[in-house]
Design an enzyme around this catalytic site. Structure first.
Site, PDB file in Angstrom:
ATOM      1  N   ASP A 139       2.664  -4.617 -51.125  1.00 50.43           N
ATOM      2  CA  ASP A 139       1.786  -4.085 -50.080  1.00 50.43           C
ATOM      3  C   ASP A 139       0.627  -3.294 -50.673  1.00 50.43           C
ATOM      4  O   ASP A 139      -0.484  -3.325 -50.171  1.00 50.43           O
ATOM      5  CB  ASP A 139       2.588  -3.201 -49.122  1.00 50.43           C
ATOM      6  CG  ASP A 139       3.545  -4.043 -48.279  1.00 50.43           C
ATOM      7  OD1 ASP A 139       3.267  -5.260 -48.140  1.00 50.43           O
ATOM      8  OD2 ASP A 139       4.563  -3.500 -47.802  1.00 50.43           O
ATOM      9  N   CYS A 140       0.925  -2.576 -51.755  1.00 47.11           N
ATOM     10  CA  CYS A 140      -0.146  -1.764 -52.351  1.00 47.11           C
ATOM     11  C   CYS A 140      -0.951  -2.512 -53.409  1.00 47.11           C
ATOM     12  O   CYS A 140      -2.054  -2.120 -53.757  1.00 47.11           O
ATOM     13  CB  CYS A 140       0.396  -0.453 -52.896  1.00 47.11           C
ATOM     14  SG  CYS A 140       1.931  -0.633 -53.821  1.00 47.11           S
ATOM     15  N   TYR A 141      -0.391  -3.605 -53.933  1.00 48.14           N
ATOM     16  CA  TYR A 141      -1.112  -4.438 -54.913  1.00 48.14           C
ATOM     17  C   TYR A 141      -1.020  -5.891 -54.445  1.00 48.14           C
ATOM     18  O   TYR A 141      -0.213  -6.674 -54.951  1.00 48.14           O
ATOM     19  CB  TYR A 141      -0.489  -4.290 -56.303  1.00 48.14           C
ATOM     20  CG  TYR A 141      -0.706  -2.933 -56.925  1.00 48.14           C
ATOM     21  CD1 TYR A 141      -1.831  -2.699 -57.717  1.00 48.14           C
ATOM     22  CD2 TYR A 141       0.193  -1.899 -56.715  1.00 48.14           C
ATOM     23  CE1 TYR A 141      -2.050  -1.452 -58.280  1.00 48.14           C
ATOM     24  CE2 TYR A 141      -0.021  -0.654 -57.272  1.00 48.14           C
ATOM     25  CZ  TYR A 141      -1.137  -0.430 -58.053  1.00 48.14           C
ATOM     26  OH  TYR A 141      -1.350   0.798 -58.608  1.00 48.14           O
TER      27      TYR A 141
END
Ligand code: SF4
Ligand code: SF4
Lengths: 407, 137
Positions: A139-141
């Site tokens: 989700d963050c990368y």
């Protein structure tokens, strides 16, 4: 009268330090004696330039937009696999890494034309390197693919980090079998056809400080054309190896781990090497300054090729089978003469490390110090000497099944 | 087994045909392309190393000739690329003709092209690829 590193550095700052190479020190001690030499000379510079396989680089490429997490994914640099088991955009590349489609020794002897060391050389030379990567996405990368040219100037940190370099001494390789063999010490012709060695001998850093009295953790050095540091003993460090009466080890013995800013370095001193039948390696130039603190150290730095002995080892049988046999011992003076006698046979010798380049490095370092550009450091901690009891142990893992590999 | 290095000149109409692959398919020969170029008049020039049994080798060469490919033996030169040379002197004792020698003072390598017979040993073993074969086509 003993000197301190601070005193020597003060002289360097004032441009008054007396700096000589390890080769020059031999003559100075011969002419003037140890006592006078210790008083007059402040620093002895050493050098070595040879293939050092346990070398590598790490660097940080900065964050892409959108972000990608390379950690846990796969990364290739010019098709050579790199290590991505760090965080998002830190990459490690080892000198001996090979493209997955390199045939290796399938067509024996393999040629190994390109690998990690060549990528390192090209990166240092300022060439663009093709980075291709796949990641699993989070989700963050979120990003899963990256294909881009990178250049050393655009990287954040780019660091040379070698876990074992500058072996204090090394084997002389010969071949007692009746077929040509291909080793990391070169091509060995059958029936004692040649003897190959790899050391700068009297110019080599650790041979000039056999008990690591001045060389330690934090020592500032010449590394790959730039400035680097010794950060630990190297892997396989073996201070307990047998030594001659002069204290000089007669076996591999000590090693150092080194680190330095890759951006300062030059492809003249970091060169990709292809060793036929063996693989890829990186030739690294290293120079270490030795402060002449007292007579003992002055005497160590006057060591000559004829006082340094290396073991002759059969690479067709003893070495691969890890048998302890040594055929004999030979001095670097004999080795450098171009021919030695082994078991009654005259055998030509071949060096693998460049004495001319070792000399050049010792001279460059000497100039840096004389110009006041390079100050000496006092180690923050020593690397283990013979008194430490540290030994290089053989493999002792519990193997699951007996597998005797042979080519 | 026979290994030969040959220079092939392809006429224009063959430039895009799978001729070389047929050496493998039909005659069980191995090949290694050392160099391939197209000349301005669109003739193809290829330097090839062919390996195989003598009989197959002859048949393969015959096949190429029938296709009107001109075949020449290859002559080659060895050149020393000084910027890649580290002067390790590793090559010196392997050189059969002393074309590579050590300067006794400087410990630098000296290459004498006059003495070189282009045997290729140094090209194979120099770790830094400082010795190169230049094909004289
Ligand atoms: S082996 Fe290669 S690098 Fe070493 S001296 Fe010969 S040509 Fe130079
Ligand atoms: S090609 Fe052969 S003869 Fe020529 S320099 Fe190399 S080793 Fe010597």
């Amino acid at each position: 009268m003993a000197k301190t590193i601070e005193e020597i550095n003060e002289k360097i700052r004032q441009g008054k330090a007396v700096v000589v190479t390890a080769e020059e020190m031999i003559d100075i001690v011969r002419e003037k004696g140890v006592e006078k030499a210790a008083k007059e000379v402040d620093v002895v510079t050493t050098g070595t330039f040879g293939m050092m396989c346990s070398s590598g680089i790490y660097f940080n490429i900065g964050h892409t937009k959108p972000r990608i997490k390379l950690g846990g994914g796969k990364v290739y640099l010019n098709n050579v696999p790199a290590y991505a088991g760090y965080a998002a955009v830190d990459i490690f590349l080892g000198a001996t890494a090979l493209p997955e489609d390199d045939p290796r020794n399938r067509y024996y002897p393999g040629k190994f034309p390109y690998g990690g060391a060549h990528v390192i050389e090209e990166l240092v030379a300022g060439k663009d390197i093709l980075l291709t990567a796949t990641a699993y996405g989070t989700d963050c990368y979120p990003r899963k693919f990256l294909s881009a040219y990178i250049n050393i100037n655009d990287l954040n940190e780019a660091v040379l980090f070698n876990v074992r370099n500058a072996y204090q001494n090394y084997n002389v390789a010969v071949n007692l079998s009746n077929r040509t063999i291909y080793t990391y010490l070169g091509m060995l012709k059958p029936n004692l056809g040649n003897a190959n060695y790899c050391s700068a001998g009297q110019l080599s850093p650790l041979l000039n400080d056999p008990f690591y009295k001045t060389i330690g953790i934090g020592t500032r050095i010449f590394l790959g054309g730039g400035i680097g540091y010794i950060i630990w003993q190297g892997t396989q460090h073996d201070p307990s190896a047998i030594r001659g009466e002069n204290g000089v080890p007669k076996r591999g013995a000590g090693t150092i781990a080194v680190i330095g800013d890759l951006k300062q370095m030059s492809p003249s001193w970091l060169k990709g090497a292809s060793i036929i039948g063996y693989g890829v390696s990186l030739a690294v130039g290293i120079g270490v300054p030795i402060p002449i603190l007292d007579e003992e150290i002055a005497s160590y730095t006057s060591v000559k090729d004829e006082d340094i002995y290396a073991p002759i080892v059969d690479y067709s049988s003893s070495y691969p089978n890890r048998e302890p046999e040594v055929i004999g011992e030979v001095s670097y003076k004999e080795l450098r003469s171009g021919e030695i006698e082994i078991l009654g046979k005259k055998v030509p010798t071949n060096p693998l490390s460049s004495y001319a380049k070792a000399r050049e490095i010792a001279n460059i370092l000497k100039e840096w110090i004389k110009e006041g550009k390079f100050l000496l450091t006092k180690p923050s901690a020593p690397i283990p000497g013979p008194e430490s009891g540290v030994r290089f142990k053989p493999f002792s893992g519990k193997e699951l099944k007996e597998e005797v590999g042979s080519r | 087994m026979r290994t030969e290095r040959v220079v092939l000149h392809f006429p224009k109409h063959l430039a895009d045909k799978p001729v070389i692959v047929n050496l493998v398919r039909k005659f069980d020969l191995d090949f290694n392309i050392l160099k391939a170029t197209i000349t301005p008049d669109e003739e193809g020039v290829m330097v090839l190393e062919i390996t195989g049994e003598e009989e197959n080798f002859q048949k393969g060469i015959q096949y190429l000739k029938e296709l009107e490919i001109k075949i020449q033996p290859l002559s080659q030169d060895v050149i020393w690329n000084e910027t890649r040379c580290t002067h390790c002197l590793y090559c010196v004792s392997y050189c059969p003709t002393k074309a590579l020698q050590r300067d006794e003072e400087t410990y630098l390598v000296k290459f004498d092209p006059q003495k070189c017979i282009a045997c290729g040993i140094c090209v194979d073993i120099c770790p830094y690829k400082a010795m190169e074969i230049r094909l004289v086509v």
